[in-house]
Design a protein around this motif. Structure first.
Motif, PDB file in Angstrom:
ATOM      1  N   GLU A  17       0.836  -1.203   0.000  1.00 23.43           N
ATOM      2  CA  GLU A  17       0.000   0.000   0.000  1.00 23.43           C
ATOM      3  C   GLU A  17       0.870   1.252   0.000  1.00 23.43           C
ATOM      4  OE1 GLU A  17      -4.242  -0.624   2.098  1.00 23.43           O
ATOM      5  OE2 GLU A  17      -2.543  -0.659   3.476  1.00 23.43           O
ATOM      6  N   THR A  51      -6.943  -1.882  -4.670  1.00 19.83           N
ATOM      7  CA  THR A  51      -7.770  -1.564  -3.496  1.00 19.83           C
ATOM      8  C   THR A  51      -7.503  -0.134  -3.067  1.00 19.83           C
ATOM      9  OG1 THR A  51      -6.096  -2.266  -1.881  1.00 19.83           O
ATOM     10  CG2 THR A  51      -7.656  -3.951  -2.637  1.00 19.83           C
ATOM     11  N   LEU A  60      -5.181   5.452   1.096  1.00 18.67           N
ATOM     12  CA  LEU A  60      -4.168   4.430   0.823  1.00 18.67           C
ATOM     13  C   LEU A  60      -4.620   3.624  -0.387  1.00 18.67           C
ATOM     14  CD1 LEU A  60      -3.548   3.028   4.434  1.00 18.67           C
ATOM     15  CD2 LEU A  60      -2.301   4.864   3.267  1.00 18.67           C
ATOM     16  N   ARG A  62      -3.492   0.356  -3.209  1.00 11.90           N
ATOM     17  CA  ARG A  62      -2.617  -0.748  -3.578  1.00 11.90           C
ATOM     18  C   ARG A  62      -2.857  -0.987  -5.067  1.00 11.90           C
ATOM     19  NH1 ARG A  62      -2.297  -4.493   0.500  1.00 11.90           N
ATOM     20  NH2 ARG A  62      -4.475  -5.006   0.259  1.00 11.90           N
TER      21      ARG A  62
END
Length: 196
Positions: A17, A51, A60, A62
């Motif tokens: 992340e 994500t 955040l 990813r």
């Protein structure tokens, strides 16, 4: 049209992340799972958002294929770029994309020319117009309703009502004064950011 919608910050945790500095008012649209984003530098991308979540007030993300901290750190400072239809408008009529505001003429209510918007800086508390004056100097104008009283995209101008001291009155050029430096010539190239 390509617009910068975020900048990747540092890695978060060990599973790939990253924190992102959001540069769009529509992160759920531009940075949602499945979004494919071009990058600057181009060699880093394209990146597909796998994500996204908010943690301690920060977004955040990813990305597909980035599964560890080392991969996440390698993305640091990468700009994320979305393809946007130039005719798209934000849902809120009081919001604008950066590319709509770039190169607008900045004038006082009486028509006095202040300059031209050359950059938009996004700060945590507010956005700033960086305005190039006819003499080549720059002034920063907070993009707040009390100061920027009107955005007229048809006339390509932003009307401001600055508080005393924000603009050096000796540097402004009265509209129609014949000063050729403020002829409204616009450079080529589009802004890459978006905001309200």
């Amino acid at each position: 049209m390509q617009l910068v919608v975020a900048r990747i910050g540092r890695a978060h945790g060990i599973k790939g992340e990253v924190t992102v500095e959001v540069r769009t008012d529509e992160p759920e649209l531009r940075l949602g799972p499945g979004a494919v984003l071009a990058t600057e530098p181009a060699s880093t991308g394209p990146l597909t958002v796998e994500t996204g979540r908010v943690h301690s007030g920060r977004l955040l993300l990813r990305f597909a294929g980035v599964g560890d901290r080392t991969g996440a750190e390698a993305l640091r400072n990468t700009l994320l770029i979305a393809e946007v239809d130039p005719q798209d408008m934000p849902e809120d009529p009081d919001e604008y994309y950066d590319h709509q505001l770039m190169d607008l003429d900045v004038v006082l209510a009486d028509g006095t020319e202040i300059g031209r918007i050359t950059e938009i800086t996004h700060l945590p508390s507010q956005d700033l117009f960086i305005v190039e004056r006819p003499d080549g100097t720059e002034v920063m104008i907070p993009f707040v309703e009390e100061i920027v009283t009107e955005i007229d995209l048809v006339e390509q101008r932003a009307v401001i009502d600055p508080p005393p001291g924000l603009i050096d009155d000796n540097a402004v050029v009265a509209a129609g004064s014949g000063d050729d430096e403020g002829d409204g010539t616009r450079p080529d190239g589009a802004a890459k950011g978006e905001s309200s």
